[in-house]
Design an enzyme around this catalytic site. Structure first.
Site, mmCIF file in Angstrom:
data_model
loop_
_atom_site.group_PDB
_atom_site.id
_atom_site.type_symbol
_atom_site.label_atom_id
_atom_site.label_comp_id
_atom_site.label_asym_id
_atom_site.label_seq_id
_atom_site.Cartn_x
_atom_site.Cartn_y
_atom_site.Cartn_z
ATOM 1 N N HIS A 1 -2.867 -7.666 2.301
ATOM 2 C CA HIS A 1 -2.730 -8.350 4.020
ATOM 3 C C HIS A 1 -3.117 -7.495 5.120
ATOM 4 O O HIS A 1 -3.429 -7.785 6.083
ATOM 5 C CB HIS A 1 -1.669 -8.161 4.509
ATOM 6 N N GLN B 1 -7.274 0.500 3.938
ATOM 7 C CA GLN B 1 -7.876 0.039 4.797
ATOM 8 C C GLN B 1 -9.664 0.025 4.913
ATOM 9 O O GLN B 1 -10.523 -0.312 5.209
ATOM 10 C CB GLN B 1 -7.930 1.553 6.526
ATOM 11 N N THR C 1 10.455 -8.055 -11.570
ATOM 12 C CA THR C 1 9.797 -9.241 -11.663
ATOM 13 C C THR C 1 9.061 -9.578 -10.480
ATOM 14 O O THR C 1 8.543 -9.223 -9.512
ATOM 15 C CB THR C 1 10.694 -10.789 -11.529
ATOM 16 N N ASN D 1 -7.075 5.121 8.942
ATOM 17 C CA ASN D 1 -6.808 3.718 10.146
ATOM 18 C C ASN D 1 -6.619 4.022 11.359
ATOM 19 O O ASN D 1 -6.433 3.035 12.667
ATOM 20 C CB ASN D 1 -4.930 3.315 9.556
ATOM 21 N N CYS E 1 3.039 1.458 12.636
ATOM 22 C CA CYS E 1 4.165 2.728 11.685
ATOM 23 C C CYS E 1 4.828 2.499 12.426
ATOM 24 O O CYS E 1 5.830 3.473 12.158
ATOM 25 C CB CYS E 1 4.072 2.744 10.449
ATOM 26 N N SER F 1 -3.765 -2.673 -0.431
ATOM 27 C CA SER F 1 -3.111 -3.682 0.739
ATOM 28 C C SER F 1 -4.085 -5.329 0.789
ATOM 29 O O SER F 1 -4.627 -5.189 0.923
ATOM 30 C CB SER F 1 -2.740 -2.881 1.616
ATOM 31 N N GLY G 1 0.533 -0.642 0.341
ATOM 32 C CA GLY G 1 0.087 0.097 0.143
ATOM 33 C C GLY G 1 1.109 1.056 0.254
ATOM 34 O O GLY G 1 0.646 2.117 -0.720
ATOM 35 N N THR G 2 2.264 1.166 1.373
ATOM 36 C CA THR G 2 2.929 2.302 0.743
ATOM 37 C C THR G 2 3.567 2.864 -0.653
ATOM 38 O O THR G 2 3.629 3.414 -1.204
ATOM 39 C CB THR G 2 3.884 1.752 1.951
#
Lengths: 394, 385
Positions: free
Chosen positions: A201, A179, A237, A151, A327, A199, A72-73
Site C-alpha cells: 500500500h 518507504q 490462506t 519514513n 502509526c 508493503s 510491512g509490519t
C-alpha cells in the site's frame, strides 16, 4: 471528496486504477483457495505465483525468495524475530535509533527476552555511519537491521556500504524498504542484503499485503503457525486478490520508476522552493539530496508548537499532510524520537510537517498548496495570539 | 462447462454486496486509518462501522473485536497471547492446523499441552476436558465446528466448566460463524476466532474476539494499531468487506437461508447414501453445521475422486485445503476412529449461499457414476463386494 489534495504518500497511497483492475477478477469471479486441488484452487495458485515473480522482479529476486505477509509490519517482525528465534532466541542485533516502530518495538521486545540490541546513532540528516555498524559488531551479532529510507525524513541510508560490512563479517542484513520500494532502485543481485521488508500500500497497491525477501539459504523461524503455506514460513490462506494487486503494483513501479522519480523530484523541489520563498523561517529535515524523490519534511523556526494547528488549517483547506508517521499520529505533540536522535531539540522535534508526494499529484496541486500554506501558518499564529489575548483578559 | 463449487469450507466466493462495499473503498477511500486528516478520518470511520457489524454478529462490544489478517493469525494470537512457559493448555485432537501447530509450537516454548480425544462422531466430551484440568492450566482451546465434518462441539458446556475452573476459553469459530448463531456470552468464551473468507467476505482478514479485561501479549510489534493489540496499517477494504459479510451473515441466520442450505445438504447426503453402497456420513449422529457433509466412500482413493469430479465440473475436497496433497490421512477422521484407508476414502461437500438445488442435482448426477467407475478399478472393492 473530490478536489482534495493528498500529500501524505508515506502514510499510504491511493490504489492505482490499473491495480484495481488487475484485482477485480479475483474479487468478483475467481475466488479459490490456492491450496485446493480443484480448478478454482489451481487458478488462485497460478495467480499468486505470477504475482510472486512480479514482486521478485522489482528487486531482482527469484520468486522462491519472496514470502507474502499481511503487511510491512509483519515482514519486519518475521525478519527480526525469525532470524533471532532460528538461532535459539539469543545473540545481538544492531539497528538504528530512527527505525520504524515495526522494527524498534520488535527489537525492544527482544531486549525483554534477553537479546542484546545496539541502537546506532545517526547524524543530523538521519544517516547511519557504516563505520558505526562495523564498530558495533560483536562475536554474537546475528543481525543488522537498518531501514532503506526513513519514513519520517526521507533520508536514504548507505545500504551498499553497510551490506559490504555485514557480508565481510558473515552477519545477516535486513532492511525495511517499505518507504523505498518502487521509489529508488533496489536490486539484490548487486546489493548483498539478505532480508527486505515490503508493503504494497505504499506503492499504490492494496492494503493488507506485504512481503519479505529472504535470500536463498537464509533460515528463519516462522511467527505464524498453521497450515504451512508460504513454504511453512507464513501459515494462513493466501490473500489472493491482495497478492495479485501487489504483483500489479510491482510491475507498474518497475516500469515507471525512472520517470516517476524524476517527476516527483521536480515536484518536490517546486514545493521546497515555493515554501522557502514564502516562509523564510522554513527549514528542511533530512538530507537535502540523498532523500526519497517525493519526500519533504519541513520545520518552521519559531512556530514548531503550532504545527498541529497548521495541519488542521491545511486539512480544512482540503489538503492532507502529516506531522510524521501515521502509526503515531494520535500521539502528536510528543517530540519525535527520530528527530531527537538527529540532534534536534525538543521544540524542533515537535514541529515536523511531512509533505510526501505520489504518482497522481500535479503541479496545480503543488501550486494550490503553496498558495494556502502561508495563510495557514499565519492563521495558526493569529489563533495563538487571540488565545493569548483571551487568557490575558481573564 | 458448468462448474459447481461445493468446497465452501475451504473458501467462499465474495457476495456481490461485499464486492460493492469494497469497490467503493478501492476507488475513493484510500486513507491510512491512523492519519488524523480527512483522508484518514473517513477510513477510520469505515473501520469502526465494520467493527460494530462484527460485534453485532458475535453479541459483543465493538471494543472487544480485534482485526487480524485471518483466522490463522487470530488462532495464533489467542494461544501465543495467553500461554506462558510452565503453563498447561487443553486442546482437542481435531483442531485446525492453526490451533494444532500453534500448540505444538507452545510445547517448544515450555508449555504442556493435552489434546483431548473425540468420540466416533467427532465430538469432544466435556468431561474429558474437565479431567484434563490441572492447577497450572491457563487456557482451553476447542473449536466450535470442525472444518472437515462440520460437527459442532459442546462449547457452551466447556465454557461453563472453564469459568468454574477460572481458566481462559478460546474457540476457533472459523467454520461456525455465519452457519449457526454464535454468541460469545452464550458460549462463555474469552476469545473467539473468525475468518472473513469463510463467510463470503474477502481473503486476508479475520478477527479475534477478546473479552474485555483479557490481556494478550502481542504477536507482532510496531505501531499502536487496534489499541496496541495488533500492529500493522489496517487493511481497510478487507475490514469493510468483513463488516459487510458479517451483516449479511447475520441476515442469513435470521431468515430461512440456513434452513435452505440444510435442506440441500440433507438431500445430497440422503440421495448419495441411497444411490451408492458402502457409504457413510462421518459424524452423522452429532449436531453439525448445516452446510457440511463428510462422506466416506469405501475403497475409494479420495484424491482420485476429487480429481475425477473436478474434471467434470464439481469442486469438492478430501478435507482441509491447507493439507491438500498431504500423504498423511486426515487427523480429524482418524481421531474419530476411521482407519487411514477410510479417512483417505472420505470426501467433504461444503455448500455456500450461492449454491442452488440445481447444483445438488448436478452433483447427484455425477458422484454415483464416478464412484462406480473408480470402484471398478479398485481391487480392494471388487474383492470385498
Amino acid at each position: 471528496m473530490s478536489g482534495r489534495i493528498y500529500f501524505d504518500h508515506s502514510a499510504t497511497t491511493p490504489l492505482d486504477p490499473r491495480v484495481r483492475q488487475a484485482m477485480a477478477p479475483f474479487l468478483d469471479g475467481i475466488f479459490g483457495n490456492p491450496s485446493s486441488q480443484h480448478r478454482e484452487g489451481r487458478q488462485a495458485r497460478e495467480a499468486i505465483e505470477k504475482a510472486r515473480a512480479q514482486v521478485g522482479a522489482l528487486i531482482g529476486a527469484s520468486p522462491t525468495e519472496i514470502v507474502f505477509t499481511a503487511s510491512g509490519t509483519e515482514a519486519d517482525n518475521l525478519a527480526i524475530l525469525g532470524v533471532v528465534r532460528a538461532r535459539g532466541g539469543q545473540g545481538h542485533v544492531i539497528t538504528s535509533a530512527i527505525e520504524h516502530p515495526a522494527v524498534l518495538e520488535t527489537c525492544r521486545h527482544l531486549e525483554g527476552q534477553g537479546v542484546a540490541v545496539t541502537y546506532l546513532p545517526v547524524d543530523q540528516y538521519g544517516l547511519v555511519n557504516p563505520e558505526n555498524v562495523r564498530a558495533a559488531i560483536r562475536p554474537d551479532t546475528c543481525l543488522v537491521s537498518i531501514m532503506a529510507a526513513s519514513n519520517l525524513v526521507g533520508t536514504i541510508q548507505p545500504l551498499a556500504e553497510i551490506a559490504r560490512i555485514t557480508r565481510e563479517h558473515g552477519i545477516l542484513f535486513h532492511t525495511d524498504a517499505v518507504q523505498a520500494l518502487g521509489k529508488i532502485p533496489l536490486d539484490v543481485r548487486k546489493l548483498p542484503v539478505d532480508l527486505i521488508s515490503m508493503s504494497a500500500h505504499k506503492l499504490h497497491g492494496p492494503k493488507g499485503i506485504g512481503a519479505l525477501y529472504i535470500r536463498r539459504g537464509v533460515e528463519l523461524s516462522p511467527v505464524v503457525f498453521g497450515g504451512g503455506q508460504e513454504r511453512g514460513l507464513r501459515s494462513a490462506t493466501e490473500n489472493v486478490a491482495g497478492i495479485v494487486g501487489f504483483g500489479a503494483a510491482a510491475i507498474i513501479a518497475q516500469e515507471e520508476l525512472p520517470i516517476e522519480a524524476l517527476l516527483l523530484r521536480a515536484l518536490r523541489e517546486r514545493v521546497l522552493e515555493g515554501v522557502r520563498a514564502a516562509l523564510p523561517q522554513a527549514y528542511l529535515f533530512g538530507h537535502p539530496e540523498t532523500r526519497l524523490p517525493g519526500h519533504l519534511s519541513l520545520g518552521f523556526a519559531g512556530e514548531e508548537s503550532r504545527v498541529g494547528k497548521l495541519l488542521e488549517e491545511l486539512d480544512n483547506a482540503g489538503i492532507s499532510v502529516s506531522a510524521g508517521s501515521a502509526c503515531s499520529a494520535h500521539h502528536a505533540g510528543n517530540p519525535s524520537q527520530a528527530l531527537l536522535a538527529m540532534g534536534y531539540n525538543e521544540e524542533s522535534a515537535r514541529g515536523l510537517l511531512r509533505v510526501t508526494l505520489g504518482r497522481f499529484n500535479t503541479r496545480e496541486e503543488v501550486d494550490r498548496f503553496l498558495q494556502v500554506l502561508p495563510g495557514a501558518v499565519d492563521a495558526g499564529n493569529a489563533e495563538d495570539l487571540l488565545q493569548a489575548a483571551g487568557s490575558l483578559q481573564e | 462447462m458448468r462448474r459447481v463449487y461445493f468446497d465452501n469450507n475451504a473458501t467462499t466466493p465474495l457476495l456481490p454486496e461485499v464486492f460493492a462495499a469494497m469497490e467503493a473503498i478501492y476507488r475513493e477511500h484510500f486513507g491510512n486509518a491512523s492519519s488524523i486528516h480527512h483522508h484518514g478520518q473517513e477510513t477510520r470511520a469505515a473501520v469502526e462501522r465494520a467493527r460494530e457489524s462484527v460485534a453485532v454478529l458475535l453479541g459483543c462490544r465493538p471494543a472487544e473485536v480485534v482485526f487480524t489478517s485471518g483466522g490463522t493469525e487470530a488462532d495464533n494470537f489467542a494461544l501465543f497471547g495467553l500461554a506462558r512457559s510452565g503453563q498447561h493448555v487443553i486442546s482437542s485432537s481435531i483442531e485446525h492446523h492453526a490451533v494444532m501447530n500453534a500448540c505444538e509450537h507452545l510445547k517448544t516454548r515450555g508449555c504442556e499441552v493435552t489434546f483431548v480425544p473425540v468420540d466416533g462422531n467427532g465430538q469432544v466430551d466435556p468431561q474429558d476436558v474437565r479431567r484434563a484440568l490441572r492447577p497450572n492450566t491457563k487456557l482451553i482451546s476447542i473449536m466450535m465446528a470442525n472444518n472437515e465434518t462440520g460437527v459442532l462441539q459442546p462449547v457452551e458446556e466447556i465454557g461453563k466448566l472453564a469459568a468454574e475452573a477460572d481458566v481462559y476459553f478460546h474457540t476457533d469459530a472459523v467454520q461456525a460463524v455465519g452457519k449457526v448463531a454464535v454468541d460469545v456470552n452464550k458460549i462463555g468464551c474469552d476469545l473467539l476466532s473468525l475468518s472473513s473468507h469463510k463467510i463470503h467476505g474477502p481473503q486476508g482478514v479475520g478477527a479475534l474476539y477478546v473479552r474485555k479485561g483479557t490481556i494478550l501479549q502481542p504477536m507482532m510489534y510496531g505501531g499502536r494499531h487496534e489499541r496496541s493489540r495488533r500492529a500493522g496499517t489496517e487493511n481497510v477494504p478487507g475490514i469493510v468487506g468483513l463488516g459487510r459479510a458479517a451483516e449479511l451473515a447475520r441476515n442469513g441466520l435470521g431468515n430461512s437461508e440456513m434452513a435452505r442450505l440444510a435442506g440441500l445438504r440433507d438431500r445430497l447426503e440422503k440421495t448419495l447414501l441411497a444411490a451408492v453402497d458402502a457409504t457413510r456420513v462421518n459424524g452423522r449422529n452429532a449436531p453439525r453445521v448445516p452446510n457440511t457433509s463428510s462422506i466416506c466412500f469405501d475403497s475409494i482413493e479420495g484424491e482420485a475422486l476429487v480429481i475425477a469430479l473436478d474434471l467434470k465440473g464439481l469442486a469438492v475436497s478430501t478435507g482441509a485445503a491447507c493439507s491438500s496433497g498431504a500423504i498423511e490421512p486426515s487427523h480429524v477422521l482418524t481421531a474419530m476412529g476411521l482407519s487411514p484407508d477410510q479417512a483417505r476414502a472420505s470426501l467433504r461437500f461444503s455448500l455456500g449461499k450461492q449454491n442452488t438445488a440445481e447444483d445438488v442435482d448436478f452433483a447427484l448426477d455425477l458422484v454415483p457414476q464416478t464412484v462406480a467407475r473408480l470402484r471398478e478399478l479398485s481391487p480392494v472393492y471388487n474383492r470385498s463386494h
